[in-house]
Design an enzyme around this catalytic site. Structure first.
Site, PDB file in Angstrom:
ATOM      1  N   HIS A   1       1.135  -1.491  -0.027  1.00  0.00           N
ATOM      2  CA  HIS A   1       0.278   0.102   0.050  1.00  0.00           C
ATOM      3  C   HIS A   1       1.030   1.248   0.510  1.00  0.00           C
ATOM      4  CE1 HIS A   1       1.019   1.095   4.035  1.00  0.00           C
ATOM      5  NE2 HIS A   1       1.167  -0.246   4.433  1.00  0.00           N
TER       6      HIS A   1
ATOM      7  N   GLU B   1       2.472   5.100   0.870  1.00  0.00           N
ATOM      8  CA  GLU B   1       2.341   5.581   1.995  1.00  0.00           C
ATOM      9  C   GLU B   1       1.503   6.364   3.208  1.00  0.00           C
ATOM     10  OE1 GLU B   1       6.190   8.052   3.082  1.00  0.00           O
ATOM     11  OE2 GLU B   1       4.994   9.495   2.484  1.00  0.00           O
TER      12      GLU B   1
ATOM     13  N   TRP C   1       1.208   8.435   9.033  1.00  0.00           N
ATOM     14  CA  TRP C   1       2.503   7.521   9.961  1.00  0.00           C
ATOM     15  C   TRP C   1       3.802   6.603   9.405  1.00  0.00           C
ATOM     16  CZ3 TRP C   1      -1.077   4.401  13.809  1.00  0.00           C
ATOM     17  CH2 TRP C   1      -1.379   5.761  14.549  1.00  0.00           C
ATOM     18  N   ASN C   2       3.341   5.882   8.366  1.00  0.00           N
ATOM     19  CA  ASN C   2       4.827   5.604   7.568  1.00  0.00           C
ATOM     20  C   ASN C   2       5.565   6.701   7.829  1.00  0.00           C
ATOM     21  OD1 ASN C   2       2.368   3.994   5.075  1.00  0.00           O
ATOM     22  ND2 ASN C   2       3.831   2.868   6.326  1.00  0.00           N
TER      23      ASN C   2
ATOM     24  N   GLN D   1       2.674   0.868  13.119  1.00  0.00           N
ATOM     25  CA  GLN D   1       1.272   1.092  12.292  1.00  0.00           C
ATOM     26  C   GLN D   1      -0.015   0.007  12.394  1.00  0.00           C
ATOM     27  OE1 GLN D   1      -0.703   4.433   8.473  1.00  0.00           O
ATOM     28  NE2 GLN D   1       0.671   2.711   7.987  1.00  0.00           N
TER      29      GLN D   1
ATOM     30  N   ARG E   1      -6.393   1.604   3.546  1.00  0.00           N
ATOM     31  CA  ARG E   1      -4.866   2.507   2.785  1.00  0.00           C
ATOM     32  C   ARG E   1      -4.476   1.501   2.136  1.00  0.00           C
ATOM     33  NH1 ARG E   1      -3.124   1.040   7.562  1.00  0.00           N
ATOM     34  NH2 ARG E   1      -1.757  -0.423   7.997  1.00  0.00           N
TER      35      ARG E   1
ATOM     36  N   ARG F   1      -7.487  -0.384   0.524  1.00  0.00           N
ATOM     37  CA  ARG F   1      -8.835  -0.306  -1.023  1.00  0.00           C
ATOM     38  C   ARG F   1      -7.713   0.586  -1.636  1.00  0.00           C
ATOM     39  NH1 ARG F   1     -11.541  -1.041   4.117  1.00  0.00           N
ATOM     40  NH2 ARG F   1     -12.799   0.634   3.520  1.00  0.00           N
TER      41      ARG F   1
ATOM     42  N   GLU G   1      -2.571  -5.945   7.563  1.00  0.00           N
ATOM     43  CA  GLU G   1      -0.908  -5.931   7.931  1.00  0.00           C
ATOM     44  C   GLU G   1      -0.422  -6.698   9.571  1.00  0.00           C
ATOM     45  OE1 GLU G   1      -2.260  -2.502   6.070  1.00  0.00           O
ATOM     46  OE2 GLU G   1      -3.089  -4.439   6.594  1.00  0.00           O
TER      47      GLU G   1
END
Length: 156
Positions: free
Chosen positions: A12, A14, A17-18, A24, A65, A67, A92
């Site tokens: 997915h 960014e 939080w990444n 996450q 994120r 989807r 995840e």
């Protein structure tokens, strides 16, 4: 030996939080503008596989994120954005008590767990979370059931 299906795996795009190096996990954090641009590039990268890839199975993690990334990818391929399945086995890794915490803060606030993770990153499990071994078992079961080429969006 019969041909095995091809899996086109897309991480997915960014999220904030990444970008901030915040754990996450399964928190449903939306893509940021960089993540949307990454999704468009991934869709463009798959265009040379048209028209064959249009007949592949498209499956995403249930998180928003993933989807949204899938919908952008499909749009870049000229396919209906909503023409994909969701599979909870592709969600995840659950970081449990670590979710929402900055990576640098974990080192300071939970040094014993951070050290335990460094000693055995595959089997270590955060409080209320899952290990990479748990994730591997879940995703392997899903992957083993693929009968046709698939385009997947999940974490990594």
């Amino acid at each position: 030996m019969p041909d095995r299906p091809t899996i086109y795996f897309i991480r997915h795009g960014e999220t904030d939080w990444n970008r901030d190096r915040r754990y996450q996990g399964q928190q449903d954090i939306p893509l940021n503008d960089t993540g949307r641009a990454q999704a468009r590039r991934n869709g463009a990268a798959l265009r040379p596989f048209l028209p064959a890839i249009a007949g592949a199975e498209f499956v995403a993690s249930p998180l928003g994120r993933a989807r949204e990334t899938m919908e952008i990818v499909r749009g870049e391929l000229g396919l209906p954005p909503d023409g994909y399945a969701i599979d909870p086995r592709l969600v995840e890794l659950c970081y449990g008590a670590w979710e929402g915490t900055l990576q640098d803060d974990i080192i300071r606030h939970d040094p014993d767990a951070f050290a335990a993770r460094a000693r055995d990153p595959f089997r270590w499990r955060p409080d209320k979370g899952e290990s990479y071994a748990d994730l591997f078992a879940r995703v392997t079961a899903w992957a083993g059931a693929r009968a046709r080429d698939s385009v997947i969006v999940s974490r990594g």
